[in-house]
Design a protein around this motif. Structure first.
Motif, PDB file in Angstrom:
ATOM      1  N   THR A  38      -2.661  -2.259  -3.617  1.00 35.79           N
ATOM      2  CA  THR A  38      -2.301  -0.836  -3.659  1.00 35.79           C
ATOM      3  C   THR A  38      -2.377  -0.283  -2.242  1.00 35.79           C
ATOM      4  OG1 THR A  38      -3.256  -0.675  -5.871  1.00 35.79           O
ATOM      5  CG2 THR A  38      -2.831   1.396  -4.709  1.00 35.79           C
TER       6      THR A  38
ATOM      7  N   THR B  89      -1.886   3.111   0.141  1.00 36.49           N
ATOM      8  CA  THR B  89      -1.822   4.569   0.123  1.00 36.49           C
ATOM      9  C   THR B  89      -1.922   5.105   1.546  1.00 36.49           C
ATOM     10  OG1 THR B  89      -4.220   4.692  -0.204  1.00 36.49           O
ATOM     11  CG2 THR B  89      -2.847   4.790  -2.179  1.00 36.49           C
TER      12      THR B  89
ATOM     13  N   GLN C 123       1.770   9.886  -2.646  1.00 35.32           N
ATOM     14  CA  GLN C 123       2.643   8.784  -3.042  1.00 35.32           C
ATOM     15  C   GLN C 123       2.144   7.511  -2.386  1.00 35.32           C
ATOM     16  OE1 GLN C 123       5.164   7.534  -0.573  1.00 35.32           O
ATOM     17  NE2 GLN C 123       5.760   5.966  -1.996  1.00 35.32           N
TER      18      GLN C 123
ATOM     19  N   LYS D 123       2.302   2.747  -2.772  1.00 33.64           N
ATOM     20  CA  LYS D 123       3.044   1.557  -3.190  1.00 33.64           C
ATOM     21  C   LYS D 123       2.095   0.599  -3.896  1.00 33.64           C
ATOM     22  CE  LYS D 123       3.970   1.004   1.212  1.00 33.64           C
ATOM     23  NZ  LYS D 123       4.428   0.561   2.531  1.00 33.64           N
TER      24      LYS D 123
ATOM     25  N   TYR E 297      -5.224   0.015   2.288  1.00 33.14           N
ATOM     26  CA  TYR E 297      -4.835  -0.868   1.190  1.00 33.14           C
ATOM     27  C   TYR E 297      -6.074  -1.341   0.438  1.00 33.14           C
ATOM     28  CZ  TYR E 297      -6.014  -4.667   4.448  1.00 33.14           C
ATOM     29  OH  TYR E 297      -6.658  -5.490   5.325  1.00 33.14           O
TER      30      TYR E 297
END
Length: 80
Positions: free
Chosen positions: A7, A9, A39, A41, A75
């Protein structure tokens, strides 16, 4: 086989125009009370082998070299 989720951010303090646009769109769609949308990924990755320590080291290297811009992004790695 090892499955992982990475993840990514934005770091706190980094402007997030896409998050701001999503926040505005949610309000326009009638979802009141939504604030401070950020937002990010998510990457779901499968790695051959069973060595979790090696998998974590490889995933960290992937993040440092490609998946995350570590100047502005954080991350997190989780093995599943």
């Amino acid at each position: 086989m090892i499955k992982a989720r990475v993840t990514v951010t934005l770091k706190n303090g980094v402007l997030d125009p896409q998050g701001k646009a999503i926040e505005g769109a949610l309000g326009t769609l009638g979802f009141g009370g939504v604030g401070h949308v950020r937002q990010g990924k998510v990457f779901d990755i499968e790695l051959d082998g069973s060595d979790k320590a090696k998998a974590e080291a490889d995933l960290k290297a992937m993040c440092e070299k490609l998946l995350a811009n570590t100047v502005i992004e954080n991350y997190a790695i989780s093995l599943t």
